[in-house]
Design a protein around this motif. Structure first.
Motif, short mmCIF file in Angstrom:
data_model
loop_
_atom_site.label_atom_id
_atom_site.label_comp_id
_atom_site.label_asym_id
_atom_site.label_seq_id
_atom_site.Cartn_x
_atom_site.Cartn_y
_atom_site.Cartn_z
N ILE A 154 54.93 53.28 27.50
CA ILE A 154 54.87 51.85 27.80
C ILE A 154 56.20 51.41 28.39
O ILE A 154 56.26 50.64 29.36
N VAL B 225 48.30 51.25 20.68
CA VAL B 225 49.05 50.06 21.09
C VAL B 225 48.93 48.96 20.04
O VAL B 225 49.91 48.31 19.68
N ARG C 262 53.66 43.91 25.23
CA ARG C 262 54.28 45.18 25.58
C ARG C 262 55.78 45.02 25.79
O ARG C 262 56.58 45.88 25.41
#
Length: 205
Positions: free
Chosen positions: A154, A178, A190
């Motif tokens: 990420i 996630v 994120r």
């Protein structure tokens, strides 16, 4: 042959980018437009990579299924933010980037890599008004090895689909990891996850 679309409001900028990109025989400029929404219309909808003269954004109103990456070309680095939740590979270059830099960036995005000009890295990942502070208090529930791998990817700007391909797991499994990362780090995006992971030394930017 890599199909490239150009998005810029200024006709001069569009023409300049077209000339620079046309200098490589492996790239084909399939068309240009003035706004990201133009990417959903032919012939731009057939592009592999879009070169967009604007600040990075997490989402574009139009992201055709075949679009592999978006290269954001910016004139002003102030306020530039990493589009970490973007569903495509992304890159950021300054407006005065040379032809070889643009071409190399487009080729890298086509192959799913993230492209960031070195001078923009601190602006993208540092907190706006404070230095990076190292967290020392342990997590209530530490990240698993796989979750750390997902978090690292990420941080490299990879979308869920590309993370799945890199780790040879399903998209659903990536989404599960996630969600677990968000819960364990106490974050909701994120970008926040990458910053929290970097502060704790879980990933290297």
């Amino acid at each position: 042959m890599i199909a490239v679309a150009i998005i810029a409001q200024s006709p001069a900028v569009r023409a300049g980018l077209r000339v620079l990109l046309a200098s490589d025989a492996a790239l084909e400029v399939v068309g240009d437009g003035t706004a990201p929404d133009d990417l959903e219309h032919r012939p731009l909808a057939g592009a592999d990579v879009a070169v967009v003269h604007s600040q990075p954004r997490d989402t574009l109103h139009a992201t055709p299924d075949g679009l592999r990456g978006v290269l954001f070309v910016v004139d002003d680095w102030d306020g530039v933010a990493a589009p970490l939740s973007a569903p495509f590979a992304w890159g950021v270059l300054p407006g005065d980037a040379a032809a070889d830099e643009l071409i190399a960036a487009v080729q890298a995005l086509y192959h799913g890599l993230t492209v960031i000009h070195p001078h923009i890295v601190p602006q993208l990942f540092a907190a706006p008004s404070s230095p990076m502070i190292r967290e020392t208090e342990p997590l209530v529930e530490p990240l698993s090895q796989r979750e750390q791998e997902v978090l690292q990817l990420i941080g490299q700007g990879l979308a869920n689909k590309m993370i799945a391909e890199r780790l040879h797991i399903s998209d659903h499994t990536v989404k599960f990891h996630v969600s677990a990362i968000y819960a364990k780090l106490g974050v909701a995006s994120r970008t926040e996850a990458v910053r929290a992971g970097a502060r704790r030394g879980l990933i290297v930017l």
